[in-house]
Design a protein around this motif. Structure first.
Motif, PDB file in Angstrom:
ATOM      1  N   LYS A 127       0.815  -1.212   0.000  1.00 59.49           N
ATOM      2  CA  LYS A 127       0.000   0.000   0.000  1.00 59.49           C
ATOM      3  C   LYS A 127       0.849   1.262   0.000  1.00 59.49           C
ATOM      4  CE  LYS A 127      -4.134  -1.845   2.252  1.00 59.49           C
ATOM      5  NZ  LYS A 127      -5.044  -1.709   3.405  1.00 59.49           N
ATOM      6  N   TYR A 128       2.077   1.143   0.481  1.00 62.99           N
ATOM      7  CA  TYR A 128       2.968   2.291   0.572  1.00 62.99           C
ATOM      8  C   TYR A 128       4.340   1.899   0.028  1.00 62.99           C
ATOM      9  CZ  TYR A 128      -0.623   3.841   3.847  1.00 62.99           C
ATOM     10  OH  TYR A 128      -1.814   4.185   4.414  1.00 62.99           O
ATOM     11  N   LEU A 129       5.047   2.893  -0.497  1.00 62.13           N
ATOM     12  CA  LEU A 129       6.358   2.636  -1.096  1.00 62.13           C
ATOM     13  C   LEU A 129       7.300   3.779  -0.773  1.00 62.13           C
ATOM     14  CD1 LEU A 129       8.272   1.141  -3.143  1.00 62.13           C
ATOM     15  CD2 LEU A 129       7.262   2.620  -4.900  1.00 62.13           C
ATOM     16  N   TYR A 130       8.507   3.420  -0.345  1.00 65.50           N
ATOM     17  CA  TYR A 130       9.570   4.396  -0.187  1.00 65.50           C
ATOM     18  C   TYR A 130      10.755   3.910  -1.009  1.00 65.50           C
ATOM     19  CZ  TYR A 130      13.426   7.069   1.812  1.00 65.50           C
ATOM     20  OH  TYR A 130      14.531   7.865   1.970  1.00 65.50           O
ATOM     21  N   ALA A 131      11.238   4.740  -1.928  1.00 62.46           N
ATOM     22  CA  ALA A 131      12.367   4.377  -2.781  1.00 62.46           C
ATOM     23  C   ALA A 131      13.587   5.173  -2.334  1.00 62.46           C
ATOM     24  CB  ALA A 131      12.050   4.644  -4.247  1.00 62.46           C
ATOM     25  N   GLU A 132      14.533   4.514  -1.700  1.00 59.48           N
ATOM     26  CA  GLU A 132      15.719   5.177  -1.180  1.00 59.48           C
ATOM     27  C   GLU A 132      16.780   5.270  -2.275  1.00 59.48           C
ATOM     28  OE1 GLU A 132      19.297   4.293   1.977  1.00 59.48           O
ATOM     29  OE2 GLU A 132      17.300   3.544   2.451  1.00 59.48           O
ATOM     30  N   GLY A 133      17.220   6.490  -2.584  1.00 57.95           N
ATOM     31  CA  GLY A 133      18.199   6.665  -3.640  1.00 57.95           C
ATOM     32  C   GLY A 133      19.128   7.818  -3.366  1.00 57.95           C
ATOM     33  N   GLY A 134      20.077   8.025  -4.280  1.00 56.60           N
ATOM     34  CA  GLY A 134      21.067   9.067  -4.108  1.00 56.60           C
ATOM     35  C   GLY A 134      20.499  10.446  -4.364  1.00 56.60           C
ATOM     36  N   GLY A 135      21.260  11.448  -3.967  1.00 58.01           N
ATOM     37  CA  GLY A 135      20.836  12.825  -4.123  1.00 58.01           C
ATOM     38  C   GLY A 135      21.226  13.403  -5.462  1.00 58.01           C
ATOM     39  N   TYR A 136      21.376  14.720  -5.497  1.00 59.54           N
ATOM     40  CA  TYR A 136      21.620  15.423  -6.764  1.00 59.54           C
ATOM     41  C   TYR A 136      22.918  14.998  -7.429  1.00 59.54           C
ATOM     42  CZ  TYR A 136      24.921  18.163  -3.990  1.00 59.54           C
ATOM     43  OH  TYR A 136      25.961  18.540  -3.191  1.00 59.54           O
ATOM     44  N   HIS A 137      23.856  14.454  -6.658  1.00 57.04           N
ATOM     45  CA  HIS A 137      25.158  14.098  -7.207  1.00 57.04           C
ATOM     46  C   HIS A 137      25.193  12.688  -7.777  1.00 57.04           C
ATOM     47  CE1 HIS A 137      24.802  13.019  -3.021  1.00 57.04           C
ATOM     48  NE2 HIS A 137      25.731  12.120  -3.139  1.00 57.04           N
ATOM     49  N   ALA A 138      24.112  11.963  -7.689  1.00 63.94           N
ATOM     50  CA  ALA A 138      24.100  10.569  -8.127  1.00 63.94           C
ATOM     51  C   ALA A 138      23.881  10.460  -9.633  1.00 63.94           C
ATOM     52  CB  ALA A 138      23.014   9.792  -7.391  1.00 63.94           C
ATOM     53  N   ASP A 139      24.200   9.316 -10.156  1.00 62.91           N
ATOM     54  CA  ASP A 139      24.082   9.051 -11.587  1.00 62.91           C
ATOM     55  C   ASP A 139      22.631   9.172 -12.055  1.00 62.91           C
ATOM     56  OD1 ASP A 139      24.936   7.828 -14.202  1.00 62.91           O
ATOM     57  OD2 ASP A 139      23.619   6.242 -13.479  1.00 62.91           O
ATOM     58  N   PHE A 140      22.336  10.104 -12.956  1.00 64.60           N
ATOM     59  CA  PHE A 140      20.991  10.338 -13.487  1.00 64.60           C
ATOM     60  C   PHE A 140      19.942  10.427 -12.374  1.00 64.60           C
ATOM     61  CE2 PHE A 140      22.587   9.292 -17.734  1.00 64.60           C
ATOM     62  CZ  PHE A 140      21.850  10.159 -18.517  1.00 64.60           C
ATOM     63  N   ALA A 141      20.299  11.111 -11.295  1.00 63.89           N
ATOM     64  CA  ALA A 141      19.408  11.193 -10.138  1.00 63.89           C
ATOM     65  C   ALA A 141      18.081  11.859 -10.491  1.00 63.89           C
ATOM     66  CB  ALA A 141      20.083  11.951  -9.001  1.00 63.89           C
ATOM     67  N   GLU A 142      18.110  12.886 -11.348  1.00 67.89           N
ATOM     68  CA  GLU A 142      16.875  13.598 -11.694  1.00 67.89           C
ATOM     69  C   GLU A 142      15.920  12.698 -12.473  1.00 67.89           C
ATOM     70  OE1 GLU A 142      20.231  16.380 -11.058  1.00 67.89           O
ATOM     71  OE2 GLU A 142      19.938  14.659 -12.385  1.00 67.89           O
ATOM     72  N   LEU A 143      16.471  11.922 -13.398  1.00 67.66           N
ATOM     73  CA  LEU A 143      15.633  10.987 -14.147  1.00 67.66           C
ATOM     74  C   LEU A 143      15.029   9.952 -13.217  1.00 67.66           C
ATOM     75  CD1 LEU A 143      14.542   9.533 -16.654  1.00 67.66           C
ATOM     76  CD2 LEU A 143      16.792   8.436 -16.897  1.00 67.66           C
ATOM     77  N   ARG A 144      15.828   9.449 -12.312  1.00 69.01           N
ATOM     78  CA  ARG A 144      15.332   8.431 -11.382  1.00 69.01           C
ATOM     79  C   ARG A 144      14.234   8.999 -10.502  1.00 69.01           C
ATOM     80  NH1 ARG A 144      19.825   7.408  -9.018  1.00 69.01           N
ATOM     81  NH2 ARG A 144      20.528   5.934 -10.590  1.00 69.01           N
TER      82      ARG A 144
END
Length: 241
Positions: free
Chosen positions: A168-185
């Motif tokens: 029912k709920y989802l949290y996707a933990e990922g890198g910040g602005y410095h990560a590889d294609f972070a904006e696309l992700r």
């Protein structure tokens, strides 16, 4: 301990009564209690989640006497990932299944790696035990943020799989602005969280065009080539490798 934790949770609710739910979880490590009493419970339950879930159930029972509509979230993480044999989550307990060990470059059900094959039975078992399943997913490499990651293309099949198994709920933990294609992700996570069945190619075209403007065809070609190389080499990508 049960009395202290319950008192602390009630204090948190008084300070922040508008929160959607409150979390009571194990520490972020593998150091579970090994005393004789806890070991006996875990042996009976055939899982270290036995002691955790019994405690959280007891705490949530006390909480429900005052706040019957507030769910209690608890991590199903590392050593508590496989469900207990006997104990079931209470009605107001929300297990949060963490895909920490997964190989994340390929969709969970398509990856050839043993980490994913072993994780699927645990996830599906928890989905049968509760109507309040929370998914904590991972989408980057915490040892090397700049490492090319093909996770943008495994998000959709994974999100569909989680939805189809009761999340029912989802949290996707990922890198910040410095990560590889972070904006696309981040764009895909946001859009696919709302609608896992959205047309992915349409989302990709809209993002590359809107974000990169005239450079969109070149950047998209680079992104697609990275994906092809990852698939050709059958790269194994995990959170801390």
């Amino acid at each position: 301990v049960l009395r202290i934790v319950t008192s602390n949770v009630l204090a948190c609710i008084r300070r922040d009564p508008k929160a959607r739910f409150y979390g009571i979880s194990q520490n972020d490590c593998r150091e579970y209690c090994r005393c004789a009493a806890c070991a006996a419970v875990d042996a009976e339950e055939e899982s270290h989640a036995g002691t955790l879930l019994r405690f959280v159930n007891a705490m949530s029972d006390r909480l429900a006497r005052v706040h019957p509509d507030i769910p209690v979230e608890t991590l199903v993480y590392q050593y508590t990932r496989n469900p207990p044999k006997l104990t079931r989550p209470a009605k107001n307990v929300m297990p949060c299944f963490c895909t920490y060990e997964a190989e994340i470059a390929h969709p969970l059900r398509e990856s050839p790696y043993v980490e994913n094959r072993n994780m699927i039975p645990d996830l599906e078992a928890w989905s049968r035990l509760t109507d309040n399943l929370f998914l904590w997913d991972y989408t980057t490499n915490w040892r090397n943020f700049l490492q090319p990651m093909a996770t943008a293309y495994s998000l959709q099949p994974n999100f569909r799989y989680y939805r189809d198994h009761g999340a029912k709920y989802l949290y996707a933990e990922g890198g910040g602005y410095h990560a590889d294609f972070a904006e696309l992700r981040a764009w895909l996570i946001a859009k696919l969280s709302w609608d896992p069945d959205a047309a992915r190619e349409r989302l990709l075209k809209r993002f590359f065009t809107g974000y990169y403007g005239a450079a969109a065809p070149l950047v998209r070609a680079y992104s697609d080539e990275r994906l092809r190389l990852a698939e050709k080499a059958n790269l194994r990508m995990r959170v801390y490798e």
